[in-house]
Design a protein around this motif. Structure first.
Motif, PDB file in Angstrom:
ATOM      1  N   PRO A   4      -7.201  -4.199  -0.545  1.00 47.67           N
ATOM      2  CA  PRO A   4      -7.182  -2.736  -0.503  1.00 47.67           C
ATOM      3  C   PRO A   4      -8.042  -2.226   0.657  1.00 47.67           C
ATOM      4  O   PRO A   4      -9.083  -2.815   0.983  1.00 47.67           O
ATOM      5  CB  PRO A   4      -7.789  -2.325  -1.845  1.00 47.67           C
ATOM      6  CG  PRO A   4      -7.595  -3.513  -2.737  1.00 47.67           C
ATOM      7  CD  PRO A   4      -7.697  -4.709  -1.826  1.00 47.67           C
ATOM      8  N   LEU A   6      -6.608   7.986  -0.265  1.00 48.93           N
ATOM      9  CA  LEU A   6      -5.987   6.778  -0.786  1.00 48.93           C
ATOM     10  C   LEU A   6      -7.017   5.730  -1.197  1.00 48.93           C
ATOM     11  O   LEU A   6      -6.717   4.859  -2.012  1.00 48.93           O
ATOM     12  CB  LEU A   6      -5.006   6.207   0.233  1.00 48.93           C
ATOM     13  CG  LEU A   6      -3.772   7.084   0.462  1.00 48.93           C
ATOM     14  CD1 LEU A   6      -2.981   6.604   1.667  1.00 48.93           C
ATOM     15  CD2 LEU A   6      -2.895   7.139  -0.786  1.00 48.93           C
ATOM     16  N   CYS A   7      -8.233   5.819  -0.684  1.00 49.18           N
ATOM     17  CA  CYS A   7      -9.275   4.881  -1.092  1.00 49.18           C
ATOM     18  C   CYS A   7      -9.700   5.104  -2.543  1.00 49.18           C
ATOM     19  O   CYS A   7     -10.208   4.191  -3.181  1.00 49.18           O
ATOM     20  CB  CYS A   7     -10.489   4.975  -0.165  1.00 49.18           C
ATOM     21  SG  CYS A   7     -10.276   4.052   1.382  1.00 49.18           S
ATOM     22  N   THR A  54      -7.588   5.706  -4.935  1.00 51.01           N
ATOM     23  CA  THR A  54      -6.448   5.123  -5.660  1.00 51.01           C
ATOM     24  C   THR A  54      -5.901   5.984  -6.800  1.00 51.01           C
ATOM     25  O   THR A  54      -5.219   5.483  -7.680  1.00 51.01           O
ATOM     26  CB  THR A  54      -6.755   3.697  -6.194  1.00 51.01           C
ATOM     27  OG1 THR A  54      -7.718   3.764  -7.235  1.00 51.01           O
ATOM     28  CG2 THR A  54      -7.223   2.772  -5.067  1.00 51.01           C
ATOM     29  N   ILE A  62      -2.434   4.045  -2.825  1.00 50.41           N
ATOM     30  CA  ILE A  62      -3.352   3.008  -2.355  1.00 50.41           C
ATOM     31  C   ILE A  62      -2.838   2.485  -1.015  1.00 50.41           C
ATOM     32  O   ILE A  62      -1.636   2.479  -0.763  1.00 50.41           O
ATOM     33  CB  ILE A  62      -3.474   1.860  -3.380  1.00 50.41           C
ATOM     34  CG1 ILE A  62      -4.578   0.875  -2.994  1.00 50.41           C
ATOM     35  CG2 ILE A  62      -2.143   1.162  -3.598  1.00 50.41           C
ATOM     36  CD1 ILE A  62      -4.928  -0.119  -4.107  1.00 50.41           C
ATOM     37  N   TYR A  99       1.261  -5.676  -6.919  1.00 50.63           N
ATOM     38  CA  TYR A  99       0.424  -4.589  -7.410  1.00 50.63           C
ATOM     39  C   TYR A  99       1.237  -3.702  -8.352  1.00 50.63           C
ATOM     40  O   TYR A  99       0.773  -3.345  -9.436  1.00 50.63           O
ATOM     41  CB  TYR A  99      -0.129  -3.767  -6.237  1.00 50.63           C
ATOM     42  CG  TYR A  99      -0.954  -2.583  -6.678  1.00 50.63           C
ATOM     43  CD1 TYR A  99      -2.317  -2.727  -6.914  1.00 50.63           C
ATOM     44  CD2 TYR A  99      -0.377  -1.338  -6.861  1.00 50.63           C
ATOM     45  CE1 TYR A  99      -3.082  -1.649  -7.319  1.00 50.63           C
ATOM     46  CE2 TYR A  99      -1.133  -0.252  -7.272  1.00 50.63           C
ATOM     47  CZ  TYR A  99      -2.480  -0.412  -7.501  1.00 50.63           C
ATOM     48  OH  TYR A  99      -3.237   0.667  -7.923  1.00 50.63           O
TER      49      TYR A  99
END
Length: 149
Positions: free
Chosen positions: A7, A45-46, A48, A52, A108
């Protein structure tokens, strides 16, 4: 060579920004979005919650990224993921690294219980279409894609 698919993290901000510009401006020939908007997207997006990003790291440097956005499907009455981006630098296209990045997204989605992962690619991007065929993806035939600007 050492490959890591993981990630994205806030520490990747500058290198990931550079990769995203390579993708947006260099590969797709789109106008360059303002850097503050790119940084906002990466930061969002970090956490989530809405999606992601995964990065592909080769010998300590970022060489690719993939972006999943989370949404829902009325038809499935379930959550789905949209793989909005899958990009690797030219030297890594059609390599195991590209496959690993794609499989990270796919796995994922399976692990998180998404009903499916969907994406689109440019009709002219035959290299990507060939890659997705090789990865046993199923090309949609039932829907016509529209957009508005």
């Amino acid at each position: 060579m050492s490959t890591i698919i993981r990630p994205a993290e806030l520490e990747d901000l500058n290198d990931l920004t550079e990769l995203m510009y390579d993708y947006i401006v260099g590969f797709y020939q789109n106008p360059s979005p303002p850097i503050d908007k790119v940084h906002y997207l990466i930061r969002a997006l970090c956490d989530t919650q809405q999606g992601i990003q995964f990065v592909a790291e080769e010998d300590g440097r970022l060489v690719g990224f993939a972006t999943l956005y989370f949404t829902f499907s009325t038809m499935k009455a379930d959550k789905i993921a949209v793989m909005n981006d899958l990009f690797v630098k030219e030297a890594f296209r059609d390599t195991e690294l590209e496959s690993q990045l794609y499989l990270k997204c796919k796995n994922y989605c399976i692990d998180q219980g998404f009903a499916n992962m969907t994406w689109i690619t440019s009709i002219n991007n035959t290299r990507a279409q060939s890659f997705f065929n090789k990865m046993n993806a199923v090309q949609g035939k039932d829907w016509v894609h529209f957009s508005i600007k």
